[in-house]
Design a protein around this motif. Structure first.
Motif, short mmCIF file in Angstrom:
data_model
loop_
_atom_site.label_atom_id
_atom_site.label_comp_id
_atom_site.label_asym_id
_atom_site.label_seq_id
_atom_site.Cartn_x
_atom_site.Cartn_y
_atom_site.Cartn_z
N PHE A 1 0.85 -1.18 0.00
CA PHE A 1 0.00 0.00 0.00
C PHE A 1 0.89 1.23 0.00
CE2 PHE A 1 0.95 -0.84 4.43
CZ PHE A 1 1.12 0.42 4.99
N THR A 2 0.31 2.35 -0.35
CA THR A 2 1.02 3.62 -0.26
C THR A 2 0.26 4.55 0.68
OG1 THR A 2 -0.15 4.45 -2.22
CG2 THR A 2 2.02 3.46 -2.56
N VAL A 3 0.98 5.37 1.36
CA VAL A 3 0.37 6.37 2.25
C VAL A 3 0.09 7.62 1.42
CG1 VAL A 3 0.68 7.77 4.31
CG2 VAL A 3 1.62 5.44 4.24
N PRO A 4 -1.17 8.07 1.35
CA PRO A 4 -1.48 9.26 0.55
C PRO A 4 -0.63 10.46 0.95
CG PRO A 4 -3.49 8.15 1.23
CD PRO A 4 -2.36 7.47 1.96
N SER A 5 -0.25 11.25 -0.03
CA SER A 5 0.62 12.40 0.22
C SER A 5 -0.02 13.40 1.18
CB SER A 5 0.97 13.09 -1.10
OG SER A 5 -0.21 13.51 -1.79
N GLY A 6 -1.36 13.45 1.18
CA GLY A 6 -2.06 14.37 2.06
C GLY A 6 -1.98 13.99 3.52
N TRP A 7 -1.46 12.80 3.81
CA TRP A 7 -1.34 12.36 5.20
C TRP A 7 0.02 12.73 5.81
CZ3 TRP A 7 -3.70 6.76 5.77
CH2 TRP A 7 -5.01 6.75 5.24
N LYS A 8 0.82 13.44 5.06
CA LYS A 8 2.15 13.80 5.55
C LYS A 8 2.06 14.55 6.87
CE LYS A 8 6.48 15.97 4.06
NZ LYS A 8 7.18 16.73 2.98
N GLY A 9 2.90 14.16 7.81
CA GLY A 9 2.90 14.80 9.12
C GLY A 9 1.91 14.21 10.10
N LYS A 10 1.12 13.23 9.65
CA LYS A 10 0.11 12.60 10.50
C LYS A 10 0.60 11.23 10.98
CE LYS A 10 -3.31 15.63 10.04
NZ LYS A 10 -3.97 16.30 11.19
N ASN A 11 0.02 10.79 12.09
CA ASN A 11 0.22 9.41 12.51
C ASN A 11 -0.77 8.53 11.75
OD1 ASN A 11 1.85 10.71 14.39
ND2 ASN A 11 1.37 9.23 15.99
N PRO B 1 -5.49 8.63 9.01
CA PRO B 1 -4.48 9.54 9.54
C PRO B 1 -5.04 10.33 10.73
CG PRO B 1 -5.52 10.57 7.66
CD PRO B 1 -6.21 9.24 7.87
N VAL B 2 -4.23 10.50 11.77
CA VAL B 2 -4.64 11.30 12.91
C VAL B 2 -3.46 12.15 13.37
CG1 VAL B 2 -6.38 9.65 13.72
CG2 VAL B 2 -4.02 9.46 14.55
N ASP B 3 -3.76 13.20 14.12
CA ASP B 3 -2.72 13.95 14.78
C ASP B 3 -2.15 13.09 15.91
OD1 ASP B 3 -1.73 16.15 16.87
OD2 ASP B 3 -1.84 17.09 14.90
N LYS B 4 -0.93 13.41 16.33
CA LYS B 4 -0.37 12.67 17.47
C LYS B 4 -1.32 12.75 18.66
CE LYS B 4 3.74 12.25 20.39
NZ LYS B 4 5.09 12.79 20.72
N THR B 5 -1.97 13.88 18.83
CA THR B 5 -3.03 14.02 19.82
C THR B 5 -4.35 13.71 19.14
OG1 THR B 5 -1.81 15.73 21.02
CG2 THR B 5 -4.19 15.60 21.40
N HIS B 6 -5.04 12.70 19.61
CA HIS B 6 -6.30 12.32 18.96
C HIS B 6 -7.23 11.59 19.92
CE1 HIS B 6 -3.57 8.86 18.39
NE2 HIS B 6 -4.67 8.11 18.50
N ILE B 7 -8.49 11.57 19.55
CA ILE B 7 -9.52 10.87 20.33
C ILE B 7 -9.37 9.37 20.07
CG2 ILE B 7 -12.02 10.59 20.66
CD1 ILE B 7 -12.07 13.54 19.27
N THR B 8 -9.36 8.58 21.12
CA THR B 8 -9.23 7.13 20.95
C THR B 8 -10.55 6.41 21.15
OG1 THR B 8 -8.57 6.88 23.28
CG2 THR B 8 -6.80 7.14 21.64
N SER B 9 -11.44 6.93 22.00
CA SER B 9 -12.74 6.28 22.21
C SER B 9 -13.64 7.21 23.01
CB SER B 9 -12.58 4.96 22.97
OG SER B 9 -12.14 5.18 24.30
N TYR B 10 -14.92 6.87 23.00
CA TYR B 10 -15.86 7.54 23.89
C TYR B 10 -16.96 6.56 24.27
CZ TYR B 10 -19.20 7.99 20.00
OH TYR B 10 -20.07 7.72 18.97
N TYR B 11 -17.60 6.81 25.41
CA TYR B 11 -18.64 5.91 25.90
C TYR B 11 -19.78 6.75 26.49
CZ TYR B 11 -20.96 2.43 28.90
OH TYR B 11 -21.88 1.63 29.53
N ALA C 1 -5.38 10.34 23.25
CA ALA C 1 -3.95 10.01 23.31
C ALA C 1 -3.13 11.28 23.18
CB ALA C 1 -3.59 9.04 22.19
N ASN C 2 -2.14 11.43 24.03
CA ASN C 2 -1.14 12.50 23.94
C ASN C 2 -1.75 13.90 23.99
OD1 ASN C 2 0.97 10.51 23.42
ND2 ASN C 2 0.05 10.33 21.37
N ALA C 3 -2.79 14.08 24.81
CA ALA C 3 -3.40 15.40 24.94
C ALA C 3 -2.52 16.31 25.80
CB ALA C 3 -4.79 15.28 25.55
N TYR C 4 -2.52 17.62 25.46
CA TYR C 4 -1.80 18.62 26.24
C TYR C 4 -2.74 19.18 27.31
CZ TYR C 4 1.75 18.83 22.50
OH TYR C 4 2.73 18.54 21.58
#
Length: 631
Positions: A109-119, A207-217, A234-237
């Protein structure tokens, strides 16, 4: 000219894919099998409760091989269509594996160019049973569990550009091991079905930012018109602001096309947001109203992550009725309601665990609804998230079974090692509160069971259609019942717990559930509990040209020869059931939605091509049963 070249390339790619894949086997197939396109397999967004706009579907043709279990690598033997299990027709392979084998998958697979800088997160909806995941030859992780989704952040394993290689190694002993496996059996006969191994749900990336929502209930409080949403990130400031918005919804709400009308909003504090619900509308089978949810993470007034989801306002509880005996009933949103539905195995003749398409997945629920039922017992299988989404949308309550480790007191022994035989051998005390015994399960098996059960409840408790958890069925692999029920209740106190559908009973949890075939009967009754008939019926009718096998045509009692005979027998059983409703039966489950392999006791044929009953007549009968409780 450029468009023409692109079109020719697309045609060539499709032709090549078709040449590399075709369904295998001579067994019956569903009408949707012919529509399966190897270039566009199950394209729907696979996680409807947590939608991000950007994602990539990895379903399609992968290389595969079956090797010895000790093999450290493989040479591709051909193509397999993901996400259909290797034993299935739609996989294009139709081969079985044992505990002596490893099943390998690989694709680029290839990672889309628009995902650059994302996890980049890699998601698996379901892989049966143990999966080792490699990216570019590097081991990412290992997951054990055939029914729970799992994910990895594969960012550290990706090359800076170009093609990336994804490899998955699978081990699956089916019923010759410790894993929960439901009705899969190496020696499949009667009520035991073809094994399911490997990838059987969508594989995808986002793709997500290093800080991202992992779940909700979300948990609703009808008495106070409140909804509490537990959000994990994850990784919230510390300066990040996390907000939950409650959106205007409706029947048939689609989180991929969210409402822009915000009814309430709250900031997450200590992991939770509490929202007041104005002019609250509840969810029920008659009016399945859904609210939209929007969760955002903002940093310095910039949105870092945002997901769209949904929920509903509904409650499920035990409540005494107003009869002289004050029988315990199931109360939906505070009102007693007789729950009535079919036993639903969730199997397909062409895809086994995997429906050929989303339309097929929805079809069974729609027909169940048309037949006048208000509940489905999902029998020792866990479905993809989209199945529960359709139950939420269409208004169908669900009893969710945990897939079992064992079976009828360890009677299916021909293909098992001695230690496995010993572990799953116990006594089933059918129709009695006495005499049943637990399985002698090794601690490793117990730990594995708890881990997968926890993951299943975590993944699916957000779907409000689920009103009941069922940890055990008919003593199959049953162990430490009081402890398992206590754990389940503590993990999710918002739902009822049916300790062991069909016995063995330890008088814990909320429900006593008896089974009786073919006609309904309640041979065990305990007034302190909700009493239900968890299985009955199973009227057999083999429809010529629509059976899985010529010889195996199994049902409860003598098979019928026509739709009229089936409907007449069903109605006779319904009249008997009404008597038990008046004497405390709070719910009933009819066996079953469809034929499955050698079983011909479905309301529909296994290929879904023939509905064996008169739907309007059945709906009238079922409504009369449901309404009989209030009389």
């Amino acid at each position: 000219m450029k468009k023409t070249l692109i079109s020719i390339a697309a045609i060539c790619t499709t032709v090549l894919a078709s040449a590399q894949w075709a369904p295998v086997g001579e067994e019956i197939k569903t009408p949707w099998a012919a529509q399966v396109d190897p270039e566009n397999v199950l394209p729907e967004y696979p996680r409807p409760q947590m939608v991000r706009q950007t994602w990539s579907n990895l379903n399609g043709l992968w290389d595969y091989a079956i090797t010895s279990v000790e093999a450290e690598g493989f040479e591709a033997e051909g193509k397999i269509l993901v996400p259909f299990a290797v034993e299935s027709s739609l996989s294009g392979v139709g081969r079985r594996i044992t505990k002596e084998n490893s099943l390998w998958y690989e694709r680029t697979f290839t990672v889309p160019s628009g995902w650059k800088g994302k996890n980049v997160l890699l998601h698996f909806g379901g892989v049966d049973w143990k999966a080792e995941v490699f990216v570019n030859g590097q081991r990412v992780g290992e997951h054990k569990g055939g029914f729970d989704p799992f994910s990895y952040d594969i960012t550290p394993y990706l090359k800076k550009s170009g093609k990336q290689t994804l490899t998955v190694k699978v081990f699956d002993a089916t019923d010759n091991g410790m894993q929960p496996r439901g009705k899969q059996c190496i020696v499949n006969s009667a009520i035991w079905y073809t094994p399911v191994s490997g990838i059987w749900q969508t594989v995808w990336m986002e793709p997500v930012d290093k800080t991202h929502i992992t779940s909700y209930y979300p948990v609703s409080n009808l008495a106070k018109s409140l909804i509490t949403v537990d959000v994990k990130t994850a990784n919230a400031y510390s300066r990040d602001v996390i907000k939950v918005g409650l959106l205007e919804g409706g029947v048939g709400y689609n989180p991929e096309k969210p409402s822009e009308t915000v009814l309430a909003e709250a900031v997450v504090s200590k992991g939770k947001a509490v929202l007041n619900v104005p002019e609250m509308k509840t969810w029920s089978p008659d009016s399945p109203y859904l609210y939209g949810l929007r969760i955002t993470v903002t940093r310095d007034e910039k949105v870092i992550d945002q997901i769209e989801g949904y929920t509903a306002m509904r409650s499920i509880s035990a409540k005494k009725d107003k009869s002289p005996n004050q029988y315990k009933r199931m109360a939906l949103n505070g009102e007693n309601l007789f729950q009535y539905g079919p036993l639903d195995q969730g199997w397909w003749p062409d895809g086994l665990y995997t429906a050929p398409c989303d339309e097929a997945l929805k079809f069974d629920i729609e027909k169940t609804k048309e037949m006048g039922y208000n509940m489905i017992r999902k029998h020792i299988k866990v479905e993809p998230a989209r199945w529960y989404y359709w139950c939420d949308v269409l208004g169908m309550m669900v009893w969710q079974d945990m897939p079992s480790i064992g079976d009828f007191a360890g009677t299916q022994l021909r293909s098992r090692d001695l230690d496995v035989q010993k572990a799953v051998k116990n006594v089933w005390a059918k129709d009695s509160l006495l005499g049943g015994t637990e399985c002698d399960i090794p601690q490793e098996w117990k730990d594995n069971f708890y881990n997968e059960w926890t993951n299943i409840m975590t993944a699916f408790r957000g779907f409000q259609c689920i009103v009941c958890w069922v940890p055990f069925n008919e003593a199959w692999g049953q162990f430490d019942t009081p402890e398992v029920v206590k754990f389940t209740k503590a993990f999710d106190p918002t739902r009822l717990v049916n300790e062991s559908s069909g016995g063995n009973f330890h008088l814990v949890g909320d429900i006593i559930d008896v089974h009786h075939y073919p006609h309904p009967a309640m041979n065990v009754f305990e007034a302190k509990f909700i009493n239900v008939l968890g299985e009955y019926g199973g009227i057999g009718y083999p429809v010529p040209g629509h059976t899985w096998e010529i010889d195996r045509k199994w049902g409860y009692g003598k098979n019928k020869q026509s739709s009229e005979e089936v409907t007449k027998q069903y109605e006779e059983y319904a009249e008997m059931l009404k008597i038990f409703v008046q004497t405390g039966c709070a719910a009933a489950v009819y066996t079953q939605t469809t034929d499955v392999e050698g079983e011909v006791n479905g309301l529909m044929t296994y290929d879904r091509a023939v509905i064996k009953v008169d739907i309007p007549r059945l709906a009238e009968i079922n409504r009369s049963v449901i309404e009989s409780m209030s009389k």
